[in-house]
Motif scaffolding. Structure first.
Motif, PDB file in Angstrom:
ATOM      1  N   ALA A  62       0.821  -1.215   0.000  1.00  0.00           N
ATOM      2  CA  ALA A  62       0.000   0.000   0.000  1.00  0.00           C
ATOM      3  C   ALA A  62       0.854   1.264   0.000  1.00  0.00           C
ATOM      4  O   ALA A  62       0.428   2.298  -0.524  1.00  0.00           O
ATOM      5  CB  ALA A  62      -0.931  -0.003   1.212  1.00  0.00           C
ATOM      6  N   LEU A  63       2.057   1.206   0.571  1.00  0.00           N
ATOM      7  CA  LEU A  63       2.960   2.358   0.516  1.00  0.00           C
ATOM      8  C   LEU A  63       3.324   2.678  -0.923  1.00  0.00           C
ATOM      9  O   LEU A  63       3.431   3.852  -1.305  1.00  0.00           O
ATOM     10  CB  LEU A  63       4.230   2.073   1.333  1.00  0.00           C
ATOM     11  CG  LEU A  63       4.065   2.004   2.854  1.00  0.00           C
ATOM     12  CD1 LEU A  63       5.364   1.538   3.503  1.00  0.00           C
ATOM     13  CD2 LEU A  63       3.653   3.362   3.419  1.00  0.00           C
ATOM     14  N   GLY A  64       3.521   1.633  -1.728  1.00  0.00           N
ATOM     15  CA  GLY A  64       3.786   1.853  -3.152  1.00  0.00           C
ATOM     16  C   GLY A  64       2.593   2.471  -3.853  1.00  0.00           C
ATOM     17  O   GLY A  64       2.741   3.386  -4.673  1.00  0.00           O
ATOM     18  N   VAL A  65       1.391   1.979  -3.536  1.00  0.00           N
ATOM     19  CA  VAL A  65       0.168   2.548  -4.114  1.00  0.00           C
ATOM     20  C   VAL A  65       0.009   4.003  -3.680  1.00  0.00           C
ATOM     21  O   VAL A  65      -0.419   4.858  -4.473  1.00  0.00           O
ATOM     22  CB  VAL A  65      -1.056   1.708  -3.691  1.00  0.00           C
ATOM     23  CG1 VAL A  65      -2.352   2.383  -4.137  1.00  0.00           C
ATOM     24  CG2 VAL A  65      -0.967   0.307  -4.265  1.00  0.00           C
ATOM     25  N   THR A  87     -14.644  -7.384   0.042  1.00  0.00           N
ATOM     26  CA  THR A  87     -13.555  -6.416  -0.123  1.00  0.00           C
ATOM     27  C   THR A  87     -14.077  -5.120  -0.723  1.00  0.00           C
ATOM     28  O   THR A  87     -13.762  -4.025  -0.244  1.00  0.00           O
ATOM     29  CB  THR A  87     -12.448  -7.000  -1.032  1.00  0.00           C
ATOM     30  OG1 THR A  87     -11.904  -8.163  -0.425  1.00  0.00           O
ATOM     31  CG2 THR A  87     -11.338  -5.991  -1.250  1.00  0.00           C
ATOM     32  N   ALA A  88     -14.885  -5.251  -1.775  1.00  0.00           N
ATOM     33  CA  ALA A  88     -15.445  -4.058  -2.425  1.00  0.00           C
ATOM     34  C   ALA A  88     -16.332  -3.274  -1.456  1.00  0.00           C
ATOM     35  O   ALA A  88     -16.294  -2.036  -1.432  1.00  0.00           O
ATOM     36  CB  ALA A  88     -16.247  -4.462  -3.660  1.00  0.00           C
ATOM     37  N   LEU A 114      -2.632   0.914 -12.351  1.00  0.00           N
ATOM     38  CA  LEU A 114      -3.136  -0.450 -12.267  1.00  0.00           C
ATOM     39  C   LEU A 114      -2.070  -1.498 -12.569  1.00  0.00           C
ATOM     40  O   LEU A 114      -2.352  -2.702 -12.488  1.00  0.00           O
ATOM     41  CB  LEU A 114      -4.316  -0.633 -13.233  1.00  0.00           C
ATOM     42  CG  LEU A 114      -5.514   0.287 -13.000  1.00  0.00           C
ATOM     43  CD1 LEU A 114      -6.642  -0.063 -13.961  1.00  0.00           C
ATOM     44  CD2 LEU A 114      -6.013   0.191 -11.567  1.00  0.00           C
ATOM     45  N   SER A 115      -0.868  -1.068 -12.896  1.00  0.00           N
ATOM     46  CA  SER A 115       0.197  -2.030 -13.199  1.00  0.00           C
ATOM     47  C   SER A 115       0.688  -2.752 -11.950  1.00  0.00           C
ATOM     48  O   SER A 115       1.407  -3.750 -12.048  1.00  0.00           O
ATOM     49  CB  SER A 115       1.367  -1.340 -13.895  1.00  0.00           C
ATOM     50  OG  SER A 115       1.940  -0.342 -13.071  1.00  0.00           O
ATOM     51  N   VAL A 116       0.312  -2.263 -10.750  1.00  0.00           N
ATOM     52  CA  VAL A 116       0.801  -2.876  -9.510  1.00  0.00           C
ATOM     53  C   VAL A 116       0.310  -4.314  -9.355  1.00  0.00           C
ATOM     54  O   VAL A 116       0.978  -5.124  -8.702  1.00  0.00           O
ATOM     55  CB  VAL A 116       0.403  -2.034  -8.274  1.00  0.00           C
ATOM     56  CG1 VAL A 116       1.056  -0.673  -8.320  1.00  0.00           C
ATOM     57  CG2 VAL A 116      -1.104  -1.904  -8.162  1.00  0.00           C
ATOM     58  N   ASP A 117      -0.842  -4.652  -9.956  1.00  0.00           N
ATOM     59  CA  ASP A 117      -1.310  -6.042  -9.905  1.00  0.00           C
ATOM     60  C   ASP A 117      -0.281  -6.975 -10.533  1.00  0.00           C
ATOM     61  O   ASP A 117      -0.077  -8.100 -10.072  1.00  0.00           O
ATOM     62  CB  ASP A 117      -2.642  -6.185 -10.645  1.00  0.00           C
ATOM     63  CG  ASP A 117      -3.816  -5.665  -9.830  1.00  0.00           C
ATOM     64  OD1 ASP A 117      -3.597  -4.797  -8.968  1.00  0.00           O
ATOM     65  OD2 ASP A 117      -4.950  -6.113 -10.064  1.00  0.00           O
ATOM     66  N   GLY A 118       0.357  -6.498 -11.590  1.00  0.00           N
ATOM     67  CA  GLY A 118       1.363  -7.301 -12.272  1.00  0.00           C
ATOM     68  C   GLY A 118       2.715  -7.257 -11.605  1.00  0.00           C
ATOM     69  O   GLY A 118       3.390  -8.288 -11.471  1.00  0.00           O
ATOM     70  N   SER A 119       3.134  -6.066 -11.153  1.00  0.00           N
ATOM     71  CA  SER A 119       4.469  -5.930 -10.554  1.00  0.00           C
ATOM     72  C   SER A 119       4.550  -6.636  -9.195  1.00  0.00           C
ATOM     73  O   SER A 119       5.628  -7.086  -8.791  1.00  0.00           O
ATOM     74  CB  SER A 119       4.849  -4.458 -10.411  1.00  0.00           C
ATOM     75  OG  SER A 119       3.899  -3.748  -9.651  1.00  0.00           O
ATOM     76  N   PHE A 120       3.426  -6.763  -8.494  1.00  0.00           N
ATOM     77  CA  PHE A 120       3.411  -7.520  -7.238  1.00  0.00           C
ATOM     78  C   PHE A 120       3.752  -8.984  -7.515  1.00  0.00           C
ATOM     79  O   PHE A 120       4.592  -9.587  -6.829  1.00  0.00           O
ATOM     80  CB  PHE A 120       2.042  -7.406  -6.576  1.00  0.00           C
ATOM     81  CG  PHE A 120       1.946  -8.040  -5.218  1.00  0.00           C
ATOM     82  CD1 PHE A 120       2.312  -7.352  -4.079  1.00  0.00           C
ATOM     83  CD2 PHE A 120       1.489  -9.346  -5.069  1.00  0.00           C
ATOM     84  CE1 PHE A 120       2.233  -7.931  -2.815  1.00  0.00           C
ATOM     85  CE2 PHE A 120       1.400  -9.942  -3.825  1.00  0.00           C
ATOM     86  CZ  PHE A 120       1.776  -9.230  -2.697  1.00  0.00           C
ATOM     87  N   ARG A 123      -3.494 -10.423  -8.316  1.00  0.00           N
ATOM     88  CA  ARG A 123      -4.830 -10.051  -8.796  1.00  0.00           C
ATOM     89  C   ARG A 123      -5.620  -9.357  -7.688  1.00  0.00           C
ATOM     90  O   ARG A 123      -5.767  -9.881  -6.594  1.00  0.00           O
ATOM     91  CB  ARG A 123      -5.584 -11.297  -9.272  1.00  0.00           C
ATOM     92  CG  ARG A 123      -6.962 -10.995  -9.852  1.00  0.00           C
ATOM     93  CD  ARG A 123      -7.563 -12.228 -10.497  1.00  0.00           C
ATOM     94  NE  ARG A 123      -6.829 -12.629 -11.690  1.00  0.00           N
ATOM     95  CZ  ARG A 123      -7.136 -13.707 -12.416  1.00  0.00           C
ATOM     96  NH1 ARG A 123      -8.135 -14.495 -12.049  1.00  0.00           N
ATOM     97  NH2 ARG A 123      -6.429 -13.990 -13.493  1.00  0.00           N
ATOM     98  N   GLY A 124      -6.105  -8.166  -7.983  1.00  0.00           N
ATOM     99  CA  GLY A 124      -6.845  -7.385  -6.986  1.00  0.00           C
ATOM    100  C   GLY A 124      -5.962  -6.627  -6.025  1.00  0.00           C
ATOM    101  O   GLY A 124      -6.454  -6.038  -5.061  1.00  0.00           O
ATOM    102  N   ALA A 125      -4.645  -6.603  -6.293  1.00  0.00           N
ATOM    103  CA  ALA A 125      -3.717  -5.921  -5.379  1.00  0.00           C
ATOM    104  C   ALA A 125      -4.015  -4.433  -5.284  1.00  0.00           C
ATOM    105  O   ALA A 125      -3.914  -3.848  -4.204  1.00  0.00           O
ATOM    106  CB  ALA A 125      -2.269  -6.137  -5.841  1.00  0.00           C
ATOM    107  N   ILE A 126      -4.409  -3.811  -6.397  1.00  0.00           N
ATOM    108  CA  ILE A 126      -4.681  -2.375  -6.388  1.00  0.00           C
ATOM    109  C   ILE A 126      -5.850  -2.066  -5.456  1.00  0.00           C
ATOM    110  O   ILE A 126      -5.846  -1.049  -4.748  1.00  0.00           O
ATOM    111  CB  ILE A 126      -4.972  -1.856  -7.821  1.00  0.00           C
ATOM    112  CG1 ILE A 126      -5.175  -0.337  -7.816  1.00  0.00           C
ATOM    113  CG2 ILE A 126      -6.158  -2.556  -8.445  1.00  0.00           C
ATOM    114  CD1 ILE A 126      -3.990   0.460  -7.392  1.00  0.00           C
ATOM    115  N   VAL A 127      -6.844  -2.964  -5.415  1.00  0.00           N
ATOM    116  CA  VAL A 127      -8.009  -2.750  -4.542  1.00  0.00           C
ATOM    117  C   VAL A 127      -7.593  -2.844  -3.075  1.00  0.00           C
ATOM    118  O   VAL A 127      -7.984  -2.015  -2.244  1.00  0.00           O
ATOM    119  CB  VAL A 127      -9.120  -3.778  -4.862  1.00  0.00           C
ATOM    120  CG1 VAL A 127     -10.297  -3.602  -3.906  1.00  0.00           C
ATOM    121  CG2 VAL A 127      -9.585  -3.625  -6.295  1.00  0.00           C
TER     122      VAL A 127
END
Length: 325
Positions: free
Chosen positions: A33-36, A285-286, A48-54, A223-227
């Motif tokens: 979340a610090l990265g977000v 989560t949502a 939204l690329s954080v889902d992939g980079s995670f 998957r869903g990391a951004i959320v």
């Protein structure tokens, strides 16, 4: 009667036994979340690329460790891979004019295939603490909590220092007012590139820790990391405003972002403890994110309505006094 019998089936010990695991997971996702936070708050961008980079961080770490590389070197390479992913998103956005949301989606989709190639076209790859030296593992929860907390604190201190430098201040200015920043001679495209690279580098470190903690890397682990990241940021900010208010500085804000990740996973733990269907976890989560997103707005709306009511009362009182005279 049905409600009472339902609550009687719940075992409080089961919740408390799962609590250390929820805290450890929350700390790791708090780092993510610090990265977000860097892109979402500092640059005012939804990356939204954080889902992939995670997932990239986890995949690179596990493959490097399995192939005999030192765990610390593996984590550094994972962070470099995350930085590269952020740079690709930044280049698509700043050099090719693609909106940042679409640029992030393109990077995320590309990273899915890249992560598969990294793991030799396997959907997941295991890394056992029995065979390899790992920094963190779910087998030892209390050390895992301490290690994750130390990583979070080091990253918070580094971000606090960096965003106080000239370059960090330029990134913050770019997020606040790009037009004014550009007028002041700041290269806003370079600042966006640096911010996206920094963000995804931190996210990849979180992915690296999570893969070691879980004992495997999975192509879908992000998957869903951004959320989750946004949930941690919003929860942390709401708690920070409620508990600290205007006294909160940047360091405390970052600290509460990590706390937001812990609170999020404790809430998820409560949901699972209440025997809610695990298939509906994304729905829960949502709902959690929506509730915490709505809190600041509803609070502000409430204050405005009270203020307006106070003004109307004062005006009515003034009119009555004039009529009395």
């Amino acid at each position: 009667m049905l409600l009472m019998s339902y609550f009687q089936t719940l075992n409080p010990n089961a919740f408390f036994n799962a609590l250390p695991g929820n805290i450890a997971s929350g700390l790791i996702w708090g780092i993510m979340a610090l990265g977000v936070f860097v892109t979402f708050r500092m640059l005012d961008m939804a990356d939204l690329s954080v889902d992939g980079s995670f997932a990239t961080g986890g995949a690179v770490t596990v493959i490097c460790i399995v192939n005999g590389l030192n765990v610390w070197a593996a984590m550094i390479i994972a962070m470099a891979a995350g930085i590269l992913a952020g740079l690709i998103t930044g280049i698509l956005h700043t050099k090719l004019g693609i909106p940042v949301i679409l640029a992030g989606i393109l990077t995320q989709i590309s990273l899915y295939s890249i992560n598969l190639m990294i793991m030799d076209h396997h959907a997941n790859t295991a890394v056992s603490v029995d065979r390899y030296q790992l920094v963190i593992t779910a087998r030892r929860l209390m050390p895992a909590i301490v290690i994750a907390a130390v990583f979070a604190l080091v990253i918070i201190i580094a971000l606090y220092w960096y965003f106080g430098t000239e370059q960090g201040s330029a990134i913050r200015a770019t997020g606040c007012n790009p037009a004014m920043s550009q007028a002041q001679g700041i290269n806003i495209n370079n600042m966006k590139l640096i911010g996206l690279a920094l963000s995804n580098g931190i996210v990849a470190v979180a992915g690296s820790l999570f893969a070691q903690y879980s004992g495997f890397a999975d192509v879908n682990m992000g998957r869903g990391a951004i959320v989750i990241g946004l949930a941690a940021v919003i929860i942390g900010e709401v708690l920070c405003e409620a508990l600290v208010g205007k006294k909160a500085n940047f360091f405390i804000t970052l600290l509460f972002v990590v706390i937001g990740g812990i609170i999020y996973y404790i809430v998820i733990g409560i949901v699972l403890w209440l025997k809610m269907p695990s298939d509906n976890l994304k729905l829960f989560t949502a709902i959690i994110v929506a509730i915490f997103l709505a809190v600041p707005y509803l609070r502000a709306a409430g204050k405005n309505s009270f203020a307006k009511a106070g003004k109307r009362s004062a005006q009515n009182l003034g009119v009555k006094e004039k009529e009395g005279k």
